[in-house]
Structures are given as C-alpha cells and as structure tokens.
Design a protein around this motif. Sequence first.
Motif, short mmCIF file in Angstrom:
data_model
loop_
_atom_site.label_atom_id
_atom_site.label_comp_id
_atom_site.label_asym_id
_atom_site.label_seq_id
_atom_site.Cartn_x
_atom_site.Cartn_y
_atom_site.Cartn_z
N ILE A 1 0.84 -1.21 0.00
CA ILE A 1 0.00 0.00 0.00
C ILE A 1 0.87 1.25 0.00
CG2 ILE A 1 -1.65 1.34 1.38
CD1 ILE A 1 -2.81 -1.45 2.27
N LEU A 2 1.88 1.28 0.85
CA LEU A 2 2.75 2.45 0.93
C LEU A 2 3.57 2.64 -0.34
CD1 LEU A 2 3.95 2.16 4.64
CD2 LEU A 2 2.24 3.73 3.69
N SER A 3 4.08 1.57 -0.89
CA SER A 3 4.88 1.65 -2.12
C SER A 3 4.04 2.18 -3.28
CB SER A 3 5.44 0.27 -2.46
OG SER A 3 6.12 0.30 -3.68
N ALA A 4 2.85 1.63 -3.46
CA ALA A 4 1.97 2.08 -4.55
C ALA A 4 1.58 3.55 -4.36
CB ALA A 4 0.73 1.20 -4.61
N LEU B 1 1.90 9.35 -5.72
CA LEU B 1 2.12 10.74 -5.30
C LEU B 1 3.35 11.34 -5.96
CD1 LEU B 1 1.26 10.56 -1.49
CD2 LEU B 1 -0.13 11.54 -3.34
N SER B 2 4.41 10.56 -6.08
CA SER B 2 5.63 11.06 -6.73
C SER B 2 5.36 11.43 -8.19
CB SER B 2 6.74 10.02 -6.66
OG SER B 2 7.13 9.81 -5.32
N LEU B 3 4.58 10.63 -8.88
CA LEU B 3 4.24 10.93 -10.27
C LEU B 3 3.36 12.18 -10.38
CD1 LEU B 3 3.58 7.33 -11.58
CD2 LEU B 3 5.41 8.87 -12.34
N GLN C 1 5.62 10.07 4.63
CA GLN C 1 6.97 9.59 4.32
C GLN C 1 7.63 10.43 3.23
OE1 GLN C 1 6.01 5.52 3.36
NE2 GLN C 1 6.40 4.82 5.46
N LEU C 2 6.83 11.06 2.39
CA LEU C 2 7.36 11.93 1.34
C LEU C 2 7.53 13.38 1.80
CD1 LEU C 2 5.38 10.58 -1.76
CD2 LEU C 2 7.79 10.19 -1.18
N GLY C 3 7.27 13.63 3.09
CA GLY C 3 7.49 14.96 3.64
C GLY C 3 6.26 15.84 3.78
N TRP C 4 5.09 15.31 3.54
CA TRP C 4 3.86 16.09 3.67
C TRP C 4 3.45 16.15 5.15
CZ3 TRP C 4 -0.11 15.45 -0.82
CH2 TRP C 4 0.55 15.50 -2.04
N ILE C 5 4.29 16.74 5.95
CA ILE C 5 4.11 16.74 7.40
C ILE C 5 2.98 17.68 7.85
CG2 ILE C 5 5.26 17.15 9.62
CD1 ILE C 5 6.29 14.70 7.90
#
Length: 131
Positions: free
Chosen positions: A22-25, A30-32, A66-70
């Motif tokens: 789930i986290l990987s997908a 989100l990165s895309l 995890q991508l920084g959206w704190i």
Amino acid sequence: MLIYCRGVRGATTAAANTSEAILSATRELLSLIVAANAIDSADVASAIFTVTSDLDAEFPALAARQLGWIDVPLLCSREIAVPNALPRCIRVLIHWNTTKSQREIQHIYIRGAERLRPDRAEVVTLNEVVG
C-alpha cells in the motif's frame, strides 16, 4: 496573479493487502503526480485518500507523510463497494493552491487504474516525468 484551489486526481492499485504494498503504490502515485504538476507540498491545502474494502493493512496517507507532507491535512476513507470494481485500488484527491487552470493539471492513473478514467489517464513512469 490569482491562485485557485484545484483538484488533482490519481489512482493506483496495490499488489497485495500489506503495509509495504500500500505504501509503495501510494508513494509511486504521489511522486508521479507531484513531478507531473510541479507541486510543492507547501501549496497543498489537503488530500483525501480512499481505498477499496480489500485494503486495510495500512493508511495510504502514511506514504504522504513519508514523502514529507508533514503539515498537510490528510484523510483516509473507504471507497464505495461497487460490484466488479477495480480491486486493491487506492485513490487520491489533492486540493492544490495553484495558478494553473484546471485543464493544465495532469491527473495520474497507473497500475491498472487507467480504466477508471481512460479519458484522463496518461501512461507515465517517474523517469518519463522527471527525466
């Protein structure tokens, strides 16, 4: 210069009902979306994630953290259980403060989720977006 709150959509599928899948997908999706639209998380007003009922091993919002959206308000919910719907599906609606028009925004559908919005779906990879 006017700034509008625009909706950015995307969807993907998880390979399995595990936290890592789930986290990987979700991180990939989100990165895309971020790369395709040049989104700065400081301009994200909020994001809503939904998952199909066969995914309950993790909150997809954790991937955004995890991508920084704190500081971004995030919400997870369950998708409506429609018969024959795409299984293990993760959807996101990002509310983004931007000067772009709605037509300029690129919505990302990957890993089989292209069938949800074939009129909007673009088959992309992160290398294509950033490279």
